[in-house]
Motif scaffolding. Structure first.
Motif, PDB file in Angstrom:
ATOM      1  N   ARG A  37     -36.128 -52.095  20.374  1.00  0.00           N
ATOM      2  CA  ARG A  37     -35.801 -53.148  21.324  1.00  0.00           C
ATOM      3  C   ARG A  37     -36.863 -54.235  21.273  1.00  0.00           C
ATOM      4  O   ARG A  37     -38.033 -53.977  21.008  1.00  0.00           O
ATOM      5  N   PHE A  38     -36.434 -55.438  21.551  1.00  0.00           N
ATOM      6  CA  PHE A  38     -37.367 -56.548  21.698  1.00  0.00           C
ATOM      7  C   PHE A  38     -37.937 -56.594  23.116  1.00  0.00           C
ATOM      8  O   PHE A  38     -39.101 -56.919  23.316  1.00  0.00           O
ATOM      9  N   VAL A  39     -37.103 -56.279  24.096  1.00  0.00           N
ATOM     10  CA  VAL A  39     -37.509 -56.206  25.502  1.00  0.00           C
ATOM     11  C   VAL A  39     -37.054 -54.861  26.045  1.00  0.00           C
ATOM     12  O   VAL A  39     -35.874 -54.501  25.905  1.00  0.00           O
ATOM     13  N   ASP A  40     -37.984 -54.099  26.621  1.00  0.00           N
ATOM     14  CA  ASP A  40     -37.639 -52.802  27.196  1.00  0.00           C
ATOM     15  C   ASP A  40     -36.805 -52.989  28.463  1.00  0.00           C
ATOM     16  O   ASP A  40     -36.678 -54.095  29.005  1.00  0.00           O
ATOM     17  N   LYS A  41     -36.260 -51.873  28.931  1.00  0.00           N
ATOM     18  CA  LYS A  41     -35.465 -51.925  30.152  1.00  0.00           C
ATOM     19  C   LYS A  41     -36.294 -52.328  31.364  1.00  0.00           C
ATOM     20  O   LYS A  41     -35.774 -52.921  32.306  1.00  0.00           O
ATOM     21  N   GLU A 286     -29.034 -57.960  20.903  1.00  0.00           N
ATOM     22  CA  GLU A 286     -29.710 -57.602  22.158  1.00  0.00           C
ATOM     23  C   GLU A 286     -29.573 -58.753  23.128  1.00  0.00           C
ATOM     24  O   GLU A 286     -29.836 -59.913  22.780  1.00  0.00           O
ATOM     25  N   ILE A 287     -29.131 -58.434  24.327  1.00  0.00           N
ATOM     26  CA  ILE A 287     -28.952 -59.429  25.385  1.00  0.00           C
ATOM     27  C   ILE A 287     -30.130 -59.308  26.347  1.00  0.00           C
ATOM     28  O   ILE A 287     -30.320 -58.266  26.979  1.00  0.00           O
ATOM     29  N   TYR A 308     -30.015 -55.491  27.135  1.00  0.00           N
ATOM     30  CA  TYR A 308     -28.900 -54.613  26.793  1.00  0.00           C
ATOM     31  C   TYR A 308     -28.676 -54.699  25.288  1.00  0.00           C
ATOM     32  O   TYR A 308     -28.480 -55.800  24.748  1.00  0.00           O
ATOM     33  N   THR A 309     -28.717 -53.564  24.621  1.00  0.00           N
ATOM     34  CA  THR A 309     -28.376 -53.513  23.206  1.00  0.00           C
ATOM     35  C   THR A 309     -26.877 -53.295  23.052  1.00  0.00           C
ATOM     36  O   THR A 309     -26.155 -53.100  24.041  1.00  0.00           O
ATOM     37  N   GLU A 310     -26.413 -53.313  21.806  1.00  0.00           N
ATOM     38  CA  GLU A 310     -24.974 -53.160  21.577  1.00  0.00           C
ATOM     39  C   GLU A 310     -24.474 -51.791  22.027  1.00  0.00           C
ATOM     40  O   GLU A 310     -23.295 -51.639  22.370  1.00  0.00           O
ATOM     41  N   ASP A 311     -25.362 -50.770  22.042  1.00  0.00           N
ATOM     42  CA  ASP A 311     -24.953 -49.445  22.505  1.00  0.00           C
ATOM     43  C   ASP A 311     -24.791 -49.386  24.020  1.00  0.00           C
ATOM     44  O   ASP A 311     -24.141 -48.474  24.535  1.00  0.00           O
TER      45      ASP A 311
END
Length: 496
Positions: A37-41, A286-287, A308-311
């Motif tokens: 991820r570029f940005v974590d949750k 990634e959104i 949010y990733t595609e998964d």
């Protein structure tokens, strides 16, 4: 018996085998590789800066911000170390002055006046500094007027102590008052959902505020991070694209009192225009969601982030409602904040749906005259002539129904789609049958056409402006000599 399910594309095959004697064992499920991820949750950005070279000196030029950005354990370590070193240094200076003047050997001599009374070793010099710095002043150790160097050192100690206190205490205060922890009470849904809303395919996610204090001027933005290659062959890793969440309509300005569902309509301008349920399984994107606002209690700007990733994008899902009306208030049930349920959603992209709609619709001529009320009948006629969309009329019929002999101003006002027809397909059925019969003379056909086409003109004269009515000889009267020759001939044929 055990059932093994193997996936081949979109089809599933169920294989039933015996658990013993066959020697066939089910392979362990393949563990999916964790998505980087570029940005974590929690909003932390997974970016590390390396190979800075000589650019590290820039951190020291902004030392205050550097200390504030450090972790708490390093802040506490620097805080304690700075005060300890400063205290030891200043205590050593007082001890050195007493040592140079010989006060350490004559401390118990009542007739001798030392620089600092009752300082005869390093611990006593350290206690004197602490009492002076903390303004305790027990009264047992004090500076005498026989020591000018002690007075100068005392002034330097006061200035240096004020600077150290302002720097370190200010740094700790800023770090403690940072609104980063306020972002902990701003919630984002664990998943995003794609489903139909108001007849449009929409990407949705949910945000919420756990505190009763509001976020003033809350605004939300979305970025799509996706690698792509330009037509020139340049590769752009993590290219950032803007996702419209209501910037043009003001829907991005939030009144965040209760949980809100943020929507991004997928249309021709959306980066997800060609995204379908099938293609989402192979896409990688990634959104990044950014929520900003002013903390009501402190007035400081707070920013909360997630991604949010595609998964984590669920196709054909919708969020459960969380607000219910109780007696005298609205209740928010945060236990259903992340919950979704399936809804009927087409698995095709918006692009595929539009193409399928065009293919399924019957082949019809485009409505050239329905582009708005500003388009006049004359403009429609010009469009029809340019596109050759109508069947050509006979020569005399074209002369009668054409616009060459009519003034443009009169034609624009009188030639409406309900009063006068300009194409063969729009003529009355009786005239169409006459025109379709072979061998009919052109004179007879032109006469019928003239009779039909002049009636709406005479009927619409009363609707003309006064100036044109005078030119036409009054409402419904015969045309005078001011009309063009062709129009006078049409008017005379009508009354004969």
């Amino acid at each position: 018996m055990s059932a093994l399910r193997k996936k081949f594309g979109d089809d599933y095959q169920v294989v039933t085998t015996s658990s013993s004697g066959s020697g066939f064992s089910q392979p362990p499920p393949e563990k999916k590789k964790k998505r980087q991820r570029f940005v974590d949750k929690n909003g932390r950005c997974n970016v590390q800066h390396g190979n800075l070279g000589g650019e590290t000196s820039r951190y020291l030029s902004d030392l205050f911000t550097t200390l504030v950005d450090l972790k708490w354990r390093w802040n506490l370590f620097i805080f304690i170390l700075t005060y300890t070193v400063a205290w030891l240094f200043m205590a050593s200076m007082w001890w050195f002055i007493a040592y140079i003047r010989g006060d350490l050997n004559k401390a118990h001599n009542e007739k001798y006046t030392p620089c600092v009374a009752n300082v005869y070793n390093f611990p006593s010099a350290f206690l004197f500094f602490i009492e002076t710095e903390a303004t305790i002043g027990y009264g047992y150790r004090y500076i005498t007027d026989k020591c000018p160097e002690g007075i100068i050192l005392f002034l330097f100690q006061s200035i240096l102590g004020s600077i150290v206190d302002a720097f370190l205490i200010g740094c700790m205060f800023i770090k403690m008052s940072q609104p980063k922890k306020r972002a902990e009470t701003l919630m984002f849904s664990e998943h995003a959902a794609i489903s139909m809303r108001d007849g449009k395919l929409t990407l949705m996610f949910r945000v919420g505020n756990l505190r009763n204090s509001h976020m003033v001027s809350a605004q939300i933005r979305c970025k799509l991070l996706k690698s792509r290659q330009t037509p020139e062959g340049e590769f752009l890793p993590l290219d950032q694209l803007e996702l419209d969440v209501g910037f043009s309509t003001g829907a991005d300005q939030l009144f965040l009192v209760s949980p809100l569902t943020i929507c991004h309509v997928i249309d021709t301008k959306s980066p997800f225009y060609d995204l379908s349920q099938r293609s989402m399984q192979t896409e990688q994107f990634e959104i990044v969601v950014i929520l900003e606002g002013i903390v009501e209690t402190t007035g400081m700007t707070c920013q909360a982030r997630t991604s949010y990733t595609e998964d984590e994008v669920l196709w054909g899902h919708r969020f459960f409602p969380v607000i219910s009306l109780e007696e005298g208030f609205f209740k928010v049930d945060y236990s259903q904040f992340h919950a979704t349920f399936e809804v009927p959603t087409p698995p095709y992209s918006v692009k595929e749906q539009e193409e399928a709609l065009l293919l399924s619709s019957p082949l019809m001529a485009p409505s050239l005259c329905n582009s708005g009320e500003k388009n006049s009948s004359l403009d429609c006629l010009e469009t029809l002539e340019d596109n050759d969309s109508t069947t050509k009329l006979p020569t005399k019929l074209q002369k009668i129904t054409g616009r060459d002999g009519l003034p443009k101003k009169l034609l624009r006002m009188s030639s409406t789609t309900s009063e006068m027809t300009y194409s063969f397909g729009d003529l009355p059925m009786k005239l169409q049958r006459i025109s379709s019969v072979p061998g009919v003379s052109e004179d007879k056909q032109a006469g019928k056409t003239c009779k039909i086409s002049t009636e709406p003109i005479s009927k619409s004269v009363a609707d003309l402006p006064p100036k044109l009515q005078r030119l036409a000889g009054g409402g419904g009267g015969r045309m005078d000599g001011h009309l063009p020759p062709k129009l006078r001939k049409m008017n005379s044929d009508r009354f004969t």
